[in-house]
Design a protein around this motif. Structure first.
Motif, short mmCIF file in Angstrom:
data_model
loop_
_atom_site.label_atom_id
_atom_site.label_comp_id
_atom_site.label_asym_id
_atom_site.label_seq_id
_atom_site.Cartn_x
_atom_site.Cartn_y
_atom_site.Cartn_z
N ALA A 1 -3.26 21.48 -14.53
CA ALA A 1 -2.98 22.29 -15.71
C ALA A 1 -2.51 21.41 -16.87
O ALA A 1 -1.97 20.32 -16.67
N GLY A 2 -2.75 21.89 -18.08
CA GLY A 2 -2.25 21.19 -19.26
C GLY A 2 -3.32 20.56 -20.11
O GLY A 2 -3.04 20.08 -21.21
N GLY A 3 -4.57 20.52 -19.62
CA GLY A 3 -5.65 19.98 -20.43
C GLY A 3 -5.91 18.51 -20.18
O GLY A 3 -5.14 17.80 -19.52
N PHE A 4 -7.03 18.05 -20.73
CA PHE A 4 -7.50 16.70 -20.46
C PHE A 4 -6.51 15.64 -20.92
O PHE A 4 -6.22 14.68 -20.19
N GLU A 5 -5.98 15.79 -22.12
CA GLU A 5 -5.13 14.73 -22.66
C GLU A 5 -3.86 14.54 -21.84
O GLU A 5 -3.44 13.40 -21.58
N ALA A 6 -3.27 15.63 -21.38
CA ALA A 6 -2.07 15.50 -20.56
C ALA A 6 -2.38 14.83 -19.23
O ALA A 6 -1.63 13.97 -18.75
N ASN A 7 -3.51 15.20 -18.63
CA ASN A 7 -3.91 14.58 -17.37
C ASN A 7 -4.27 13.11 -17.55
O ASN A 7 -3.93 12.26 -16.73
N ARG A 8 -4.98 12.83 -18.65
CA ARG A 8 -5.33 11.43 -18.93
C ARG A 8 -4.09 10.58 -19.09
O ARG A 8 -4.03 9.44 -18.60
N ASP A 9 -3.08 11.11 -19.77
CA ASP A 9 -1.87 10.32 -20.01
C ASP A 9 -1.13 10.02 -18.71
O ASP A 9 -0.53 8.95 -18.56
N ARG A 10 -1.17 10.95 -17.75
CA ARG A 10 -0.55 10.66 -16.45
C ARG A 10 -1.30 9.54 -15.74
O ARG A 10 -0.69 8.68 -15.10
N PHE A 11 -2.63 9.56 -15.85
CA PHE A 11 -3.40 8.45 -15.28
C PHE A 11 -3.05 7.13 -15.95
O PHE A 11 -2.84 6.11 -15.29
N LEU A 12 -2.98 7.12 -17.29
CA LEU A 12 -2.70 5.88 -18.00
C LEU A 12 -1.33 5.34 -17.65
O LEU A 12 -1.13 4.11 -17.61
N ALA A 13 -0.38 6.22 -17.38
CA ALA A 13 0.95 5.76 -16.97
C ALA A 13 0.85 5.01 -15.64
O ALA A 13 1.50 3.97 -15.45
N PHE A 14 0.03 5.52 -14.72
CA PHE A 14 -0.17 4.82 -13.45
C PHE A 14 -0.90 3.50 -13.66
O PHE A 14 -0.55 2.46 -13.09
N ALA A 15 -1.94 3.53 -14.51
CA ALA A 15 -2.75 2.32 -14.74
C ALA A 15 -2.03 1.29 -15.60
O ALA A 15 -2.48 0.14 -15.68
N GLN A 16 -0.95 1.70 -16.26
CA GLN A 16 -0.15 0.82 -17.10
C GLN A 16 -0.98 0.20 -18.23
O GLN A 16 -0.98 -1.01 -18.45
N ARG A 17 -1.70 1.08 -18.93
CA ARG A 17 -2.41 0.64 -20.12
C ARG A 17 -2.50 1.81 -21.10
O ARG A 17 -2.19 2.95 -20.76
N ASP A 18 -2.99 1.51 -22.31
CA ASP A 18 -3.00 2.51 -23.38
C ASP A 18 -4.35 3.21 -23.53
O ASP A 18 -4.42 4.25 -24.19
N GLU A 19 -5.41 2.62 -22.98
CA GLU A 19 -6.75 3.19 -23.10
C GLU A 19 -7.37 3.32 -21.72
O GLU A 19 -6.99 2.61 -20.78
N VAL A 20 -8.37 4.19 -21.60
CA VAL A 20 -9.04 4.32 -20.31
C VAL A 20 -9.94 3.12 -20.04
O VAL A 20 -10.34 2.89 -18.90
N TYR A 21 -10.27 2.35 -21.07
CA TYR A 21 -11.08 1.15 -20.85
C TYR A 21 -10.28 -0.09 -21.18
O TYR A 21 -9.39 -0.08 -22.04
N ASP A 22 -10.60 -1.18 -20.47
CA ASP A 22 -9.84 -2.42 -20.66
C ASP A 22 -10.56 -3.54 -19.91
O ASP A 22 -11.59 -3.31 -19.27
N GLU A 23 -9.99 -4.72 -19.98
CA GLU A 23 -10.54 -5.88 -19.29
C GLU A 23 -9.44 -6.58 -18.50
O GLU A 23 -8.29 -6.66 -18.96
N TYR A 24 -9.80 -7.07 -17.32
CA TYR A 24 -8.87 -7.78 -16.46
C TYR A 24 -9.54 -9.07 -15.99
O TYR A 24 -10.76 -9.24 -16.12
#
Length: 738
Positions: free
Chosen positions: A431-454
């Motif tokens: 619940a809460g919509g895409f942006e809220a769910n995306r932000d929880r993922f980004l907190a786990f991934a420890q980055r600001d965008e869904v795309y990045d380079e490692y």
């Protein structure tokens, strides 16, 4: 991957999938359609109220509900009008539970367009109130998905045999291939022998025709334009036919690899063979597909497969000819091949690799995941990163992320130091919509965008990893900005200039790559499917890892090469990251009407061993005690020269000229040769040289310095031969005749 609970997100309307099997969904109510949202007869005295039905992107959608039939699993779903009355196919764009008699739900992140809001009962699709239509207007200042039709203006990477080790390639043309030949059963009949055809010509250009004769033919999805087919059923009689390649230069090689895309469907009594002959000699069988090696009727291991056969080259051989034989009766099936290549065989990898753990689709099973991490720690304790290619959680709630954090804490001492995560579809169902769910993922991934380079670091060298993912709630499962696509283009170009293989991670597979992605709707998951495929097709050093399908590593198309019309001849590699929860498979003869079913619970993942000149990807089963290897693929780096298997050769000594004259090397002296230490049993041939040029007739073990040799540099070239080995040649140091 597919269907989380609750049911609003099921892709299929007829069934729901739970951990225990399949359950029926409730029947749908009668509906009528007006000019706005569909009108549904309410099932209870309930109401749905939206104060503001005209919004601008970024503004919240606030929904109030009231019902005299409250239930913990009542829910509110937001759908595009094109979805029609909700039935589970397609799923809702956003949803929230509405468990109380009255309440308010807030949705954020809806993109511009019209949306229908439904109040539905008990995890099903029975309506509690009439739907309400909402219009969201575009905000010109808000980031938006990019243009999937933007042109791709990239020249394919140029490789040569010096680095890609490819000796010969053949992709076929309508008239066949230069230097190739076909032995027909009936040259005048359609499919009377190996036939060069296209998918539409083979299967049928219309759906009506294809439905009659598809018979899994369209699963050969990676074939490029024209390919070769032997088809007993289409011929309608006894078929015995052979396709022979043009001669391939194998001089000086100890072994070669024959690779080709292969799509074989067998029957009792049917057989397919591959053979090789050297320098016009007898043909040796190197592959047999028949009832002893392939399951009759359907064997997923042989469908849409990359055959990879290592062939030893006899000493002294110069040319090889490969043949594909097919025999079958009129009611038997077929064999299709494409993209034939002959490579120099790689020598064994040397040194220690840079390693990574790669997994996906944990999806609400943190216990299975923790068990697998223990096995990973035994397999590759020095790995630099743990890579999770999406669906870390089941729906994206805070509680699910807390469960993941508990496993992360419990395994902190055995996990690699880096965690690289991609967003999947199951990260965005809460619940809460895409942006809220995306932000929880980004907190786990420890980055600001869904795309990045490692960067993976280790003894095998640095290995770049590009993470891709969904930025917007729609218009598809993976809606991307132009900026993300341009980031991919720029980083691929950068790392290619460094001669690096590049790992590209995305949860959803691109169409016509790995297992299941030949199903038509898989090409619709990525908004940028065609654009991304076109970009990647220029980079044979790109390796795309994707999850989502839950199809097992045992399938033929677990790891494949995907070629494009205008890209590099070898395209890019794609690997299925399998799953740590529930296996799926496809059912159906007609690809257009395919269904997918769950088959068993699984716990599978990959390791990646990266060397400067190759990647080695291994799939493991973690369900039992310890890790069981399932499949392995070696992907050469086409930008770096590799050590290949040379033909076994005579080991040469160091020849030395010796004089039999008491005064040494003088005019009139007889010269002879001390050959040095050669392979035991070597027989020698000689050629004496003056100032580097052969001396006519001087081919014996001795040379008499009679004549005008003063002021000349004399040397001798020695060639040693041993049966079964390549000959070797060595030249002595020259001696000056004074």
């Amino acid at each position: 991957m597919h269907a989380p609970t609750p049911r609003p997100h099921l892709r299929r309307a007829a069934i729901a999938v739970t951990a225990f099997g399949l359950i029926a969904l409730p029947a749908l109510p009668a509906v009528a359609t007006e000019g706005d949202a569909a009108v549904v007869a309410p099932a209870a005295s309930s109401s749905l109220t939206i104060a503001d039905t005209a919004l601008v992107e970024g503004e919240p959608l606030v929904v109030q509900w009231q019902t005299d039939a409250p239930h913990a699993l009542n829910w509110i779903g937001v759908y595009p009008p094109s979805a029609g009355v909700p039935d589970g196919n397609p799923g809702s764009t956003q949803w929230q539970y509405a468990p109380d008699a009255t309440g308010t739900a807030t949705f954020t992140g809806l993109p511009a367009g019209e949306w229908d809001v439904y109040f539905l009962a008990q995890d099903g699709y029975a309506p509690l109130a009439a739907p309400v239509r909402v219009t969201v207007s575009a905000d010109p200042d808000r980031p938006a998905p990019g243009d999937p039709a933007a042109p791709v203006e990239i020249d394919p990477v140029v490789t040569t045999n010096e680095t890609d080790e490819v000796i010969a390639r053949e992709g076929f043309a309508p008239g066949g291939a230069e230097g190739w030949s076909v032995a027909f059963a009936d040259e005048d009949a359609a499919y009377g022998g190996w036939t060069f055809t296209t998918e539409d010509a083979w299967v049928g250009a219309t759906d009506e025709y294809a439905a009659r004769i598809d018979e899994m033919r369209r699963r050969f999805a990676r074939a490029q334009d024209t390919f070769a087919v032997a088809d007993a059923r289409q011929y309608g009689g006894a078929l015995d036919t052979t396709l022979a390649s043009a001669p391939v230069d194998v001089a000086g090689l100890g072994a070669v690899r024959l690779t080709f895309d292969s799509h074989y469907r067998g029957s009792a009594g049917q057989a397919g063979t591959v053979g090789v002959s050297f320098d016009g000699g007898e043909t040796t069988e190197i592959l047999r597909l028949d009832s002893q090696t392939v399951t009759d009727g359907y064997d997923a291991r042989q469908m849409n497969y990359v055959q990879d056969i290592t062939v030893e080259v006899p000493a002294g051989a110069h040319e090889a000819v490969f043949t594909w034989g097919f025999t079958g009766e009129g009611d038997d099936h077929y064999w299709a091949i494409d993209s034939v290549a002959v490579h120099e065989a790689l020598a064994e990898a040397t040194g220690e690799p840079t390693q990574a753990w790669v997994m996906s689709d944990i999806q609400g099973h943190p216990g299975d995941w923790q068990h697998a991490l223990g096995d990973y720690a035994q397999l590759a304790p020095d790995a630099d990163a743990m890579v999770i290619v999406g669906d870390v959680v089941n729906s994206g709630t805070e509680a699910e992320w807390d469960d993941i954090s508990e496993v992360m804490d419990a395994t902190a001492d055995i996990r690699p130091g880096k965690t690289i995560a991609m967003i999947g579809n199951h990260e965005r169902y809460a619940a809460g919509g895409f942006e809220a769910n995306r932000d929880r993922f980004l907190a786990f991934a420890q980055r600001d965008e869904v795309y990045d380079e490692y960067l993976l670091e280790g003894p095998g060298g640095d290995v770049p990893v590009i993470a891709l993912g969904q930025e917007f709630a729609s218009p598809s499962d993976v809606a991307m900005s132009d900026a993300q696509v341009e980031f991919l283009e720029e980083r691929l170009a950068y790392w290619t200039a460094q001669d690096k293989q590049v790992l590209v991670m995305t949860h959803f597979p691109l169409g016509d790559t790995v297992s299941a992605s030949w199903i038509p709707w898989y090409s619709e998951h990525h908004q940028m499917n065609d654009r991304l495929t076109s970009i990647l097709g220029n980079y044979p050093n790109a390796v795309v890892f994707s999850g989502h399908t839950h199809y097992p590593a045992e399938l033929g198309d677990w790891a494949v090469q995907r070629r494009t019309a205008d890209g590099h001849a070898d395209g890019f590699w794609a690997v299925n990251t399998v799953a740590m929860h529930i296996e799926w498979d496809a059912r159906g003869e007609n690809t257009q009407g395919i269904t997918e079913v769950t088959t068993r619970d699984i716990n599978q993942g990959l390791t990646v061993d990266a060397y400067a000149d190759r990647l080695v990807v291994t799939a493991y089963d973690f369900a039992g005690e310890g890790a069981t290897p399932l499949r392995q693929v070696t992907i050469p780096n086409p930008l770096v020269a590799s050590e290949t298997v040379a033909a076994p050769a005579v080991v040469a000594g160091e020849p030395r000229i010796v004089s039999t004259h008491k005064n040494g090397i003088k005019p009139g002296a007889k010269l002879t040769v001390d050959e040095g230490e050669w392979t035991e049993g070597a027989e020698f041939a000689y050629q004496w040289l003056a100032d580097g040029e052969p001396i006519a007739g001087a081919t014996g073990e001795q040379f008499h310095l009679v004549g005008a040799w003063k002021g000349t540099d004399i040397a001798v070239r020695v060639t040693g031969t041993v049966a079964g080995l390549e000959p070797a040649t060595a030249v002595s140091a020259p001696v000056r005749i004074d």
